[in-house]
Design a protein around this motif. Structure first.
Motif, PDB file in Angstrom:
ATOM      1  N   UNK A  19       0.829  -1.199   0.000  1.00  0.00           N
ATOM      2  CA  UNK A  19       0.000   0.000   0.000  1.00  0.00           C
ATOM      3  C   UNK A  19       0.870   1.257   0.000  1.00  0.00           C
ATOM      4  N   UNK A  20       1.897   1.259  -0.852  1.00  0.00           N
ATOM      5  CA  UNK A  20       2.841   2.379  -0.898  1.00  0.00           C
ATOM      6  C   UNK A  20       2.154   3.690  -1.243  1.00  0.00           C
ATOM      7  N   UNK A  21       1.118   3.651  -2.071  1.00  0.00           N
ATOM      8  CA  UNK A  21       0.424   4.884  -2.456  1.00  0.00           C
ATOM      9  C   UNK A  21      -0.216   5.542  -1.240  1.00  0.00           C
ATOM     10  N   UNK A  22      -0.884   4.763  -0.430  1.00  0.00           N
ATOM     11  CA  UNK A  22      -1.520   5.328   0.759  1.00  0.00           C
ATOM     12  C   UNK A  22      -0.477   5.795   1.769  1.00  0.00           C
ATOM     13  N   UNK A  45       2.982   5.670  -9.258  1.00  0.00           N
ATOM     14  CA  UNK A  45       3.945   4.725  -8.704  1.00  0.00           C
ATOM     15  C   UNK A  45       4.627   3.973  -9.843  1.00  0.00           C
ATOM     16  N   UNK A  46       5.947   4.034  -9.875  1.00  0.00           N
ATOM     17  CA  UNK A  46       6.732   3.287 -10.851  1.00  0.00           C
ATOM     18  C   UNK A  46       7.347   2.096 -10.138  1.00  0.00           C
ATOM     19  N   UNK A  47       7.111   0.922 -10.674  1.00  0.00           N
ATOM     20  CA  UNK A  47       7.454  -0.312  -9.966  1.00  0.00           C
ATOM     21  C   UNK A  47       8.640  -1.051 -10.572  1.00  0.00           C
ATOM     22  N   UNK A  48       8.915  -0.785 -11.862  1.00  0.00           N
ATOM     23  CA  UNK A  48       9.903  -1.609 -12.552  1.00  0.00           C
ATOM     24  C   UNK A  48      10.444  -0.832 -13.737  1.00  0.00           C
ATOM     25  N   UNK A  49      11.602  -1.252 -14.232  1.00  0.00           N
ATOM     26  CA  UNK A  49      12.176  -0.625 -15.406  1.00  0.00           C
ATOM     27  C   UNK A  49      13.097  -1.583 -16.136  1.00  0.00           C
ATOM     28  N   UNK A  50      13.110  -1.478 -17.473  1.00  0.00           N
ATOM     29  CA  UNK A  50      14.024  -2.278 -18.277  1.00  0.00           C
ATOM     30  C   UNK A  50      14.217  -1.588 -19.621  1.00  0.00           C
ATOM     31  N   UNK A  57       2.581   1.129 -11.181  1.00  0.00           N
ATOM     32  CA  UNK A  57       2.040   0.302 -10.108  1.00  0.00           C
ATOM     33  C   UNK A  57       0.872  -0.560 -10.520  1.00  0.00           C
ATOM     34  N   UNK A  58       0.228  -0.228 -11.656  1.00  0.00           N
ATOM     35  CA  UNK A  58      -0.885  -1.029 -12.158  1.00  0.00           C
ATOM     36  C   UNK A  58      -0.428  -2.052 -13.190  1.00  0.00           C
ATOM     37  N   UNK A  59       0.897  -2.142 -13.387  1.00  0.00           N
ATOM     38  CA  UNK A  59       1.416  -3.107 -14.346  1.00  0.00           C
ATOM     39  C   UNK A  59       1.464  -2.625 -15.774  1.00  0.00           C
ATOM     40  N   UNK A  60       1.174  -1.339 -16.023  1.00  0.00           N
ATOM     41  CA  UNK A  60       1.200  -0.804 -17.385  1.00  0.00           C
ATOM     42  C   UNK A  60       2.633  -0.493 -17.786  1.00  0.00           C
TER      43      UNK A  60
END
Length: 472
Positions: A19-22, A45-50, A57-60
């Motif tokens: 719940x990082x956003x909250x 929220x940015x969760x990953x990068x390549x 954060x929503x997987x987009x």
């Protein structure tokens, strides 16, 4: 209240709360907040990068259009960069720069000096761009104090400039809204006009506009007195001011005037250095300049570690060594100056840039600029401008006046929102969209980026028409 710890699903994010956003809304203060939401907002929220992509954060999956903040030049998840950080941390994670040194910092200083133009031969390392500019300005003050010129301290800067967020560096900023609610050392800074050809006075061609800027520069020095002016600070391309590319020859003429009047020329290459314009430094290789100092940061580590610095002319250091004050101390330093991990990483980053990426950046840049230029057929777009792998889409209410949209200053944010949905992260600046992707971007990825940006602008035009905010 005790914090509740919630563990993520595993991998690199193991131990990160789901719940990082909250949590951010409750505890995280973001950069550049407004008073109405300070300390109570959460951003994307940015969760990953390549490579050139990031995942939210929503997987987009999104193309990283701004390359973080002009900085992820080699892209995300470069294993060789991560490995260097690990290996250096296991050998030496830190040393105090006050009375010790480390080998990676010494070697990096040598490599940077070798790539710098003119007599630039020594490097002072900092933690980022703001501290680099602050260091250059404090060095100018020290230099003039030691030389017996305590009144030669004024700093010339320009409209549209952005030089950082520390107190002295931020005082130089000339973008709209930067100083509306913030203090600065206005008594030390003299502002000049922005070198923006797009919004030059009516009736002037670009050459006449350049002449006007140069005459303004000369007139201001004459009015103030060269004995009062310590430095001119200028970005070769004004980055956060909207990717303002100055008229041809303008910077060289300003450099000559500075030399004639014993005014230090500080080239702020925090954005343009380390490949953004296809070279390690753009001052010499792109603009034919030999500054007294160059500031850098961002691309020096491709954003993997906070590092910056100032490259200083041998002439300035020699003059200090020959002065009548050998015990005068440059009482300036940072705990993380010459950080061994950052310097080791920067050396590997420089290897990859020189061996693989700079030539690619020079090859792909014309295609990047040409494809983005096609967006000028959209009625909302007043101009697409840029150089190398940095560009700006400038949206206007109408092309005749070239005025930004007055009824909806968040038009850039609207475009960004649509593009995010379509798979592209944009950097919105009021009425502008800035693009500065990782240097490893391919022709095909540029095509995708431009197609998404076109659709995002088109959807924004439909929104504005529907809401009665724009009739274009």
């Amino acid at each position: 209240m005790a914090a509740v710890r919630e563990t993520g699903s595993g991998g690199a994010n193991a131990g990160i709360p789901e719940n990082a956003v909250e949590i951010a809304r409750r505890h995280l203060v973001q950069p550049w907040p407004v008073a109405g939401s300070v300390g109570a907002e959460a951003r994307a929220l940015i969760d990953d990068g390549e490579g050139v992509y990031i995942t939210d954060g929503d997987g987009k999956r999104l193309i990283d259009g701004p390359a973080g903040m002009w900085c992820t030049n080699l892209g995300h998840r470069r294993e060789e960069l991560a490995r260097v950080m690990y290996e250096q941390a296991m050998q030496l994670s830190y040393n105090t720069p006050w009375y010790t040194m480390n080998a990676p910092a010494a070697e990096l200083a040598r490599r940077i000096a070798a790539a710098a133009p003119g007599e630039l031969s020594h490097v002072f390392f900092t933690t980022g761009g703001s501290s680099a500019v602050e260091t250059a300005l404090r060095f100018m003050q020290f230099y003039n104090n030691v030389r017996g010129r305590p009144d030669k301290k004024l700093i010339l800067s320009r409209g549209g400039a952005y030089h950082g967020s520390t107190y002295l560096a931020a005082s130089l900023n000339g973008r709209p809204r930067d100083r509306d609610w913030m203090d600065g050392t206005d008594d030390l800074v003299v502002k000049l006009s922005s070198p923006d050809p797009f919004r030059r006075p009516k009736g002037l061609d670009v050459n006449a506009f350049a002449n006007l800027l140069v005459e303004e520069f000369r007139d201001r020095i004459a009015a103030i007195g060269a004995d009062k002016i310590g430095a001119f600070v200028g970005e070769p391309v004004q980055a956060s001011g909207g990717v303002i590319v100055p008229p041809d020859g303008y910077l060289q003429r300003i450099r000559e005037i500075c030399r004639e009047n014993d005014i230090l020329y500080i080239s702020d290459e925090v954005v343009t250095a380390f490949g953004r314009l296809g070279h390690v430094f753009a001052s010499g290789d792109v603009f034919g300049l030999d500054p007294d100092m160059i500031t850098f940061a961002k691309g020096v580590t491709s954003g993997y570690f906070p590092l910056g610095g100032v490259v200083i002319s041998e002439r300035l250091l020699e003059e200090l060594r020959r002065s009548n004050h050998p015990d005068a101390m440059f009482a300036h330093g940072l705990t993380y100056t010459s950080h061994p991990i950052g310097c080791a990483l920067a050396l590997k980053n420089l290897d990859i840039l020189e061996d693989e990426v700079l030539a690619h950046a020079r090859e792909v840049a014309p295609y990047f600029q040409t494809r983005l230029k096609t967006l000028e057929d959209l009625p909302l777009v007043g101009e697409v401008r840029g150089l190398g792998l940095m560009a700006c889409v400038d949206c206007v209410a109408d092309r005749e006046s070239k005025n930004p949209l007055q009824l909806d200053k968040a038009v850039g944010a609207r475009i960004d929102a649509h593009c995010h949905e379509l798979g592209l992260l944009v950097r919105p600046l009021i009425n502008m969209c800035v693009m500065s992707p990782p240097l490893i971007i391919t022709h095909e990825q540029i095509d995708t980026m431009v197609a998404i940006l076109r659709e995002g602008i088109s959807r924004t035009m439909e929104d504005l028409r529907r809401e009665g905010l724009w009739q274009g």
